[in-house]
Scaffold this motif. Structure first.
Motif, PDB file in Angstrom:
ATOM      1  N   SER A 154       0.814  -1.220   0.000  1.00 39.47           N
ATOM      2  CA  SER A 154       0.000   0.000   0.000  1.00 39.47           C
ATOM      3  C   SER A 154       0.845   1.266   0.000  1.00 39.47           C
ATOM      4  CB  SER A 154      -0.932   0.006   1.216  1.00 39.47           C
ATOM      5  OG  SER A 154      -0.212   0.232   2.411  1.00 39.47           O
ATOM      6  N   THR A 155       2.144   1.138   0.324  1.00 38.10           N
ATOM      7  CA  THR A 155       2.983   2.331   0.420  1.00 38.10           C
ATOM      8  C   THR A 155       4.085   2.383  -0.636  1.00 38.10           C
ATOM      9  OG1 THR A 155       4.424   1.242   2.044  1.00 38.10           O
ATOM     10  CG2 THR A 155       2.592   2.538   2.905  1.00 38.10           C
ATOM     11  N   LEU A 156       4.340   1.276  -1.334  1.00 33.09           N
ATOM     12  CA  LEU A 156       5.377   1.279  -2.368  1.00 33.09           C
ATOM     13  C   LEU A 156       4.881   2.045  -3.582  1.00 33.09           C
ATOM     14  CD1 LEU A 156       6.579  -2.420  -2.030  1.00 33.09           C
ATOM     15  CD2 LEU A 156       7.737  -0.368  -1.200  1.00 33.09           C
ATOM     16  N   GLN A 157       5.784   2.778  -4.219  1.00 28.58           N
ATOM     17  CA  GLN A 157       5.375   3.682  -5.289  1.00 28.58           C
ATOM     18  C   GLN A 157       4.966   2.955  -6.562  1.00 28.58           C
ATOM     19  OE1 GLN A 157       8.514   6.532  -5.802  1.00 28.58           O
ATOM     20  NE2 GLN A 157       7.983   7.665  -3.938  1.00 28.58           N
ATOM     21  N   SER A 158       5.586   1.812  -6.850  1.00 27.57           N
ATOM     22  CA  SER A 158       5.228   1.057  -8.053  1.00 27.57           C
ATOM     23  C   SER A 158       4.710  -0.309  -7.644  1.00 27.57           C
ATOM     24  CB  SER A 158       6.440   0.900  -8.977  1.00 27.57           C
ATOM     25  OG  SER A 158       7.495   0.245  -8.292  1.00 27.57           O
ATOM     26  N   ARG A 159       3.935  -0.925  -8.527  1.00 25.26           N
ATOM     27  CA  ARG A 159       3.398  -2.245  -8.214  1.00 25.26           C
ATOM     28  C   ARG A 159       4.540  -3.244  -8.150  1.00 25.26           C
ATOM     29  NH1 ARG A 159      -1.632  -5.722 -10.759  1.00 25.26           N
ATOM     30  NH2 ARG A 159      -2.286  -6.568  -8.745  1.00 25.26           N
ATOM     31  N   THR A 160       4.591  -3.985  -7.093  1.00 26.83           N
ATOM     32  CA  THR A 160       5.746  -4.808  -6.758  1.00 26.83           C
ATOM     33  C   THR A 160       5.420  -6.285  -6.892  1.00 26.83           C
ATOM     34  OG1 THR A 160       6.520  -3.113  -5.218  1.00 26.83           O
ATOM     35  CG2 THR A 160       7.376  -5.330  -4.896  1.00 26.83           C
ATOM     36  N   VAL A 161       6.431  -7.065  -7.297  1.00 23.88           N
ATOM     37  CA  VAL A 161       6.308  -8.522  -7.314  1.00 23.88           C
ATOM     38  C   VAL A 161       6.956  -9.050  -6.041  1.00 23.88           C
ATOM     39  CG1 VAL A 161       6.901 -10.670  -8.497  1.00 23.88           C
ATOM     40  CG2 VAL A 161       6.365  -8.607  -9.829  1.00 23.88           C
ATOM     41  N   PHE A 162       6.170  -9.711  -5.214  1.00 23.44           N
ATOM     42  CA  PHE A 162       6.681 -10.258  -3.960  1.00 23.44           C
ATOM     43  C   PHE A 162       7.212 -11.672  -4.185  1.00 23.44           C
ATOM     44  CE2 PHE A 162       3.673  -6.953  -2.792  1.00 23.44           C
ATOM     45  CZ  PHE A 162       4.444  -6.214  -1.911  1.00 23.44           C
ATOM     46  N   CYS A 163       8.226 -12.050  -3.405  1.00 26.59           N
ATOM     47  CA  CYS A 163       8.904 -13.329  -3.629  1.00 26.59           C
ATOM     48  C   CYS A 163       9.295 -13.966  -2.296  1.00 26.59           C
ATOM     49  CB  CYS A 163      10.137 -13.126  -4.516  1.00 26.59           C
ATOM     50  SG  CYS A 163      11.389 -12.026  -3.779  1.00 26.59           S
ATOM     51  N   ARG A 164       9.913 -15.141  -2.407  1.00 29.74           N
ATOM     52  CA  ARG A 164      10.450 -15.878  -1.259  1.00 29.74           C
ATOM     53  C   ARG A 164       9.424 -16.002  -0.121  1.00 29.74           C
ATOM     54  NH1 ARG A 164      16.994 -14.919  -1.321  1.00 29.74           N
ATOM     55  NH2 ARG A 164      17.163 -14.802  -3.597  1.00 29.74           N
ATOM     56  N   GLN A 165       9.791 -15.605   1.102  1.00 28.63           N
ATOM     57  CA  GLN A 165       8.864 -15.807   2.224  1.00 28.63           C
ATOM     58  C   GLN A 165       7.545 -15.059   2.024  1.00 28.63           C
ATOM     59  OE1 GLN A 165      12.128 -15.258   2.546  1.00 28.63           O
ATOM     60  NE2 GLN A 165      12.971 -16.137   4.432  1.00 28.63           N
ATOM     61  N   SER A 166       7.607 -13.883   1.405  1.00 28.72           N
ATOM     62  CA  SER A 166       6.380 -13.101   1.238  1.00 28.72           C
ATOM     63  C   SER A 166       5.445 -13.762   0.246  1.00 28.72           C
ATOM     64  CB  SER A 166       6.730 -11.681   0.781  1.00 28.72           C
ATOM     65  OG  SER A 166       7.505 -11.030   1.763  1.00 28.72           O
ATOM     66  N   LEU A 177      10.313  -9.391   7.758  1.00 30.65           N
ATOM     67  CA  LEU A 177      10.862  -8.672   6.620  1.00 30.65           C
ATOM     68  C   LEU A 177      10.084  -9.049   5.363  1.00 30.65           C
ATOM     69  CD1 LEU A 177      13.303  -6.735   6.266  1.00 30.65           C
ATOM     70  CD2 LEU A 177      14.618  -8.714   5.488  1.00 30.65           C
ATOM     71  N   VAL A 178       9.694  -8.054   4.584  1.00 35.71           N
ATOM     72  CA  VAL A 178       8.971  -8.286   3.326  1.00 35.71           C
ATOM     73  C   VAL A 178       9.999  -8.476   2.207  1.00 35.71           C
ATOM     74  CG1 VAL A 178       7.378  -7.264   1.654  1.00 35.71           C
ATOM     75  CG2 VAL A 178       6.969  -6.987   4.111  1.00 35.71           C
ATOM     76  N   HIS A 179       9.762  -9.475   1.343  1.00 28.74           N
ATOM     77  CA  HIS A 179      10.695  -9.800   0.270  1.00 28.74           C
ATOM     78  C   HIS A 179      10.065  -9.482  -1.080  1.00 28.74           C
ATOM     79  CE1 HIS A 179      13.570 -12.021   2.875  1.00 28.74           C
ATOM     80  NE2 HIS A 179      12.470 -12.178   3.617  1.00 28.74           N
ATOM     81  N   ALA A 180      10.809  -8.757  -1.916  1.00 32.28           N
ATOM     82  CA  ALA A 180      10.292  -8.327  -3.209  1.00 32.28           C
ATOM     83  C   ALA A 180      11.375  -8.445  -4.275  1.00 32.28           C
ATOM     84  CB  ALA A 180       9.798  -6.882  -3.128  1.00 32.28           C
ATOM     85  N   CYS A 181      10.937  -8.559  -5.531  1.00 28.58           N
ATOM     86  CA  CYS A 181      11.861  -8.681  -6.658  1.00 28.58           C
ATOM     87  C   CYS A 181      12.351  -7.315  -7.119  1.00 28.58           C
ATOM     88  CB  CYS A 181      11.170  -9.370  -7.832  1.00 28.58           C
ATOM     89  SG  CYS A 181      10.706 -11.089  -7.528  1.00 28.58           S
TER      90      CYS A 181
END
Length: 315
Positions: free
Chosen positions: A63-75, A90-94
């Motif tokens: 909800s706070t990241l500026q661009s649409r994000t692809v989440f990975c690993r544990q997330s 910790l949130v994990h993203a590509c």
């Protein structure tokens, strides 16, 4: 389960409200701030178990990241309902930046080649595919975590089909180093859909790493009256059964099947008494015993779990 509603300060500002009011409500204990500018009702947050809080942290990051994000690993695993071992915060993203590995504001970025990255949508968020997600866990996390994740996806889940070992192996492709691919293949070979829970998977993986004799899984135990039940683990030659007790099962509807937790405990005790009546010993352990390899090794040794007999080296 239904997660509580996020309250985002930027939304309040767009509606012409004083965003400082959210800070005051958090200071009074009415709200919990779970990320800069993101709040949830305190009572709802406090009622959530740890594993239910993590998906909310991912939603808060999105909800706070500026661009649409692809989440990975544990997330991504959390959003696919793949079991995670231990607390996750910790949130994990590509990222397409091959530097990767950087953490900022509670989000860790991992390099992913956009040309080979396959993405799906889960709970309204972009995530790596289920296959890529569990392969990443096998490549970069502990053997116990890899086993829990792979055991899980080898079984059909609500709304999702089982994955096969062939599908998982094919998914490795050229996305990993040779060393990571070896770790993944070793975990795939060891994975077993007969495992009944993440705790059982982690226990089995630790037994393997520590050199204990492999047990039979979900062994059928019969007494004079017929089927007494199934044991999580059995070492038939030793007449020894092992039970992992995660305690959470006494709160899950699929385990309770209409019973109260106290009724489930009584039924479990009766099942164990019938197993013992066949001349088997029954040992039980919890997350506390598998919190560390040394502690679990000491427990298994004290309870008489046999060690693996390794072939003698020829000279």
């Amino acid at each position: 389960m239904d997660l509580p509603r996020l309250i985002v300060s930027s939304d309040s500002a767009r509606l012409g409200r004083d965003s400082r009011e959210l800070g005051r409500r958090a200071a009074s204990g009415e709200l919990r701030r779970i990320r800069q500018g993101v709040y949830v009702p305190a009572a709802a947050w406090d009622a959530l178990a740890g594993w239910d809080r993590y998906p909310l942290l991912i939603q808060a990051a999105a909800s706070t990241l500026q661009s649409r994000t692809v989440f990975c690993r544990q997330s991504s695993a959390a959003l696919w309902d793949v079991p995670l071992l231990g607390p996750a915060t910790l949130v994990h993203a590509c990222t397409s930046d091959d530097g990767g590995g950087r953490s900022r504001a509670g989000v860790r970025r991992h390099f992913a080649d956009p040309a080979s990255l396959q993405v799906e949508e889960r709970r309204g968020l972009l995530v790596t595919t289920r296959i890529r997600t569990v392969l990443d866990l096998a490549a970069f996390e502990s053997f116990e975590q890899a086993t829990a994740a792979l055991d899980h996806v080898l079984k059909p889940q609500p709304g999702l089909p089982a994955l096969s070992k062939e599908e998982l192996d094919a998914g490795i492709g050229a996305s990993y180093t040779a060393a990571a691919a070896r770790r993944i293949r070793a975990a795939i070979a060891f994975a077993d859909p007969a495992s009944g829970s993440p705790g059982e998977s982690a226990s089995r993986a630790l037994m393997h790493r520590l050199g204990f004799k492999p047990p039979e899984l979900q062994a059928e135990i019969r007494d004079a009256r017929g089927l007494a039940g199934y044991s999580d683990f059995e070492w038939p030659e030793e007449r020894l059964c092992g039970e992992f007790d995660g305690l959470v099962k006494y709160r899950k509807a699929e385990y309770l099947q209409g019973r109260t937790p106290s009724e489930a405990v009584i039924d479990e005790k009766r099942r164990e008494d019938r197993i013992r009546s066949t001349g088997r010993r029954v040992i039980r352990w919890t997350w506390a015993e598998i919190a560390g390899p040394a502690r679990f090794a000491a427990f298994l040794t004290a309870e008489g779990v046999p060690r693996q007999i390794r072939p003698a080296c020829r000279t």
